[in-house]
Design an enzyme around this catalytic site. Structure first.
Site, PDB file in Angstrom:
ATOM      1  NE  ARG A 281      -3.071  -0.268   3.087  1.00 14.05           N
ATOM      2  CZ  ARG A 281      -4.072  -1.169   3.031  1.00 14.05           C
ATOM      3  NH1 ARG A 281      -5.259  -0.403   2.559  1.00 14.05           N
ATOM      4  NH2 ARG A 281      -4.470  -2.227   3.485  1.00 14.05           N
TER       5      ARG A 281
ATOM      6  CE1 TYR B  49     -10.903  -6.179   3.552  1.00 13.08           C
ATOM      7  CE2 TYR B  49     -10.488  -4.347   1.919  1.00 13.08           C
ATOM      8  CZ  TYR B  49     -10.193  -5.490   2.426  1.00 13.08           C
ATOM      9  OH  TYR B  49      -9.450  -6.644   1.886  1.00 13.08           O
TER      10      TYR B  49
ATOM     11  CB  CYS C 126     -28.102  -6.837  -8.634  1.00 15.63           C
ATOM     12  SG  CYS C 126     -27.113  -8.142  -9.249  1.00 15.63           S
TER      13      CYS C 126
HETATM   14  N1  LLP Z   1       3.392  -9.086   3.410  1.00  9.34           N
HETATM   15  C1  LLP Z   1       2.355  -9.723   3.814  1.00  9.34           C
HETATM   16  C2  LLP Z   1       2.904 -11.194   4.244  1.00  9.34           C
HETATM   17  C3  LLP Z   1       1.095  -9.440   3.801  1.00  9.34           C
HETATM   18  O1  LLP Z   1       0.069 -10.449   4.111  1.00  9.34           O
HETATM   19  C4  LLP Z   1       0.587  -8.280   3.413  1.00  9.34           C
HETATM   20  C5  LLP Z   1      -0.522  -7.855   3.149  1.00  9.34           C
HETATM   21  C6  LLP Z   1       2.008  -7.197   2.742  1.00  9.34           C
HETATM   22  C7  LLP Z   1       3.068  -7.604   3.055  1.00  9.34           C
HETATM   23  C8  LLP Z   1       1.454  -5.811   2.264  1.00  9.34           C
HETATM   24  O2  LLP Z   1       0.881  -5.139   3.062  1.00  9.34           O
HETATM   25  P1  LLP Z   1       0.510  -3.577   2.767  1.00  9.34           P
HETATM   26  O3  LLP Z   1       2.113  -2.849   2.964  1.00  9.34           O
HETATM   27  O4  LLP Z   1       0.155  -3.476   1.621  1.00  9.34           O
HETATM   28  O5  LLP Z   1      -0.071  -3.087   3.981  1.00  9.34           O
HETATM   29  N2  LLP Z   1      -7.154  -5.870   0.822  1.00  9.34           N
HETATM   30  C9  LLP Z   1      -6.785  -5.202   1.822  1.00  9.34           C
HETATM   31  C10 LLP Z   1      -5.583  -5.502   2.568  1.00  9.34           C
HETATM   32  C11 LLP Z   1      -4.652  -6.682   2.482  1.00  9.34           C
HETATM   33  C12 LLP Z   1      -3.358  -7.062   2.992  1.00  9.34           C
HETATM   34  C13 LLP Z   1      -3.061  -8.275   2.935  1.00  9.34           C
HETATM   35  N3  LLP Z   1      -1.511  -8.507   3.225  1.00  9.34           N
HETATM   36  C14 LLP Z   1      -7.043  -3.819   1.863  1.00  9.34           C
HETATM   37  O6  LLP Z   1      -7.539  -3.405   0.715  1.00  9.34           O
HETATM   38  O7  LLP Z   1      -7.060  -2.853   2.561  1.00  9.34           O
END
Ligand code: LLP
Length: 404
Positions: A263, A303, A330
């Site tokens: 992110r 979410y 829908c």
């Molecule tokens: N490493 C692992 C082991 C992870 O499970 C994740 C995210 C990341 C790195 C990266 O995380 P970030 O830096 O992006 O926070 N779909 C959800 C987010 C799910 C994250 C899953 N794991 C959303 O839209 O907020």
């Protein structure tokens, strides 16, 4: 984005994702610079945005990749990420995925259970290889984020507890086919408070010290991803504060520091553009119906996530009234925003939904046989199509030959 997005929406059509590659570069270098003076590797979490051009852009800057399926590993390799910068994580890996990961000779397979360790050992034995592994430790820390993206508590399915991890390291260290060189944790996503990361880091660093004391030499210390970003008015973690916390808690350890931001790299590099179809009022409630939907960007529906929504190029002084911005799918859950202050809108007016670069397109689906959006990159003021808009034919291609 300081460009004529209205013209781009005309050129490429809507719904449309646009990503600012200069912003991504800036994020990468800011984080990399914050690690200055230490051995480090940034393994971009491909799941956040897995467009090949996005991965390739980061790979050229020097990034590695954190992958959670063999498909993501293939994307990383295709996009030019060096195999020694690829990590394969995930709570359940199929045998064929493990086999391929070993054949590709990627940096690390990250184990999430004892059973998985035995599977990897068996497959490595069959292939006559030694598997470089890391173990995902679950430090039982509450990351203070949304429960769906919180992963570091014992009640979650991820990783193994400290004592189990230690037993697994001792086993792996004796195995001819396993080489335990890494350790990993990831406590959650969209973390805007540094304390839980610091606490987890300290717990895992202590484990590494105790492993080094029994001659198990951990070389890669992976702090996972999770750095939060600004969607609304959050105050989040700076790159410097993040790395300082990691440096403090790992003091004295001779390791390469890895992190897996997704992110942080791409969320605010991207925006989703959608056109107004119509407005309507139901019992005094105003709805703006747009051509994008939950199948394109599911975060608000899934979410209840906030994404800032604005009208593009309409009279800035026009009076705004609250409206729900909804798509054509829908489902009552098909909305991008509730009570969004918006000026009066007409057919074909353009709306921008901000902060959509992460977990936007990658979570898109074909629900309601809606085609996935096109994706466009902007770099140095130049726009470039990086994924075509899907067609109906693309969607049914794998079904038509079985039609009778
Ligand atoms: N490493 C692992 C082991 C992870 O499970 C994740 C995210 C990341 C790195 C990266 O995380 P970030 O830096 O992006 O926070 N779909 C959800 C987010 C799910 C994250 C899953 N794991 C959303 O839209 O907020």
């Amino acid at each position: 984005m300081n460009i004529d997005t209205k013209a781009l929406a005309e050129k490429y059509g809507t719904p449309l994702y646009i990503y600012d590659f200069d912003y991504i570069e800036n994020r990468y270098t800011t984080l990399k610079d914050a690690f200055a003076g230490k051995k480090s590797m940034i393994n971009y979490a491909v799941k956040a945005n897995s467009n090949l051009s996005v991965i390739a852009h980061l790979a050229k800057l020097g990034a590695g990749a954190d992958c959670v399926s063999i498909g993501e590993v293939k994307r990383a390799l295709d996009a030019g990420v060096s195999k020694y910068k690829i990590i394969f994580s995930g709570v359940g890996k199929r045998d064929d995925e493990i086999r391929l990961a070993l054949e590709y000779d990627i940096l690390l397979i990250n184990l999430e259970s004892e059973a998985e360790m035995k599977r990897v050992e068996m497959i490595a034995k069959e292939l006559g290889k030694e598997a470089r592994i890391s173990i995902r430790v679950n430090p039982n820390i509450d990351p203070q984020t949304h429960p769906y993206i919180s992963t570091g508590l014992h009640e979650s399915k991820f990783g193994v507890e400290i004592d189990m991890a230690k037993r697994m390291y001792i086993y792996a260290n004796k195995s001819e086919f396993l080489n335990p060189v890494g350790i990993h944790f990831h406590i959650g996503s969209q973390l805007i408070n540094l304390d839980p990361i610091k606490e987890a880091c300290g717990i895992v660093a202590d484990l590494v010290r105790s492993l080094k004391a029994i001659k198990i030499d951990i070389k890669f210390f992976d702090v996972g991803g999770g750095i939060g970003v600004v969607y609304d008015d959050e105050v989040t973690i700076s790159a410097e504060a993040y790395t300082q916390a990691i440096f403090e808690t790992t003091k004295g350890l001779d390791v390469t520091l890895l992190c897996e931001p997704g992110r942080y790299m791409v969320a605010n590099a991207g925006a989703f553009f959608t056109k107004v179809l119509y407005e309507k009022v139901n019992d005094g409630k105003r709805f703006v119906i747009v051509d994008g939907a939950m199948n394109d960007l599911i975060r608000p529906s899934l979410y209840n996530a906030y994404h800032k929504i604005e009208a593009v190029g309409v009279d800035a002084d026009a009076e705004k009234t609250p409206a729900d911005v909804v798509g054509p799918v829908c489902e009552s859950g098909d909305f991008f925003g509730k009570d969004v202050p918006l000026p009066p809108l007409a057919h074909n007016d353009l709306l921008v939904i901000h902060s959509a670069g992460a977990y936007g397109f990658t979570m898109a689906s074909n629900y309601n046989t809606r085609a996935k959006s096109a994706e466009v990159a902007l770099q140095g003021g130049v726009d470039r199509l990086i994924r075509k808009r899907e067609t109906y034919e693309d969607q049914v291609r794998l079904e038509v030959e079985y039609l009778n």
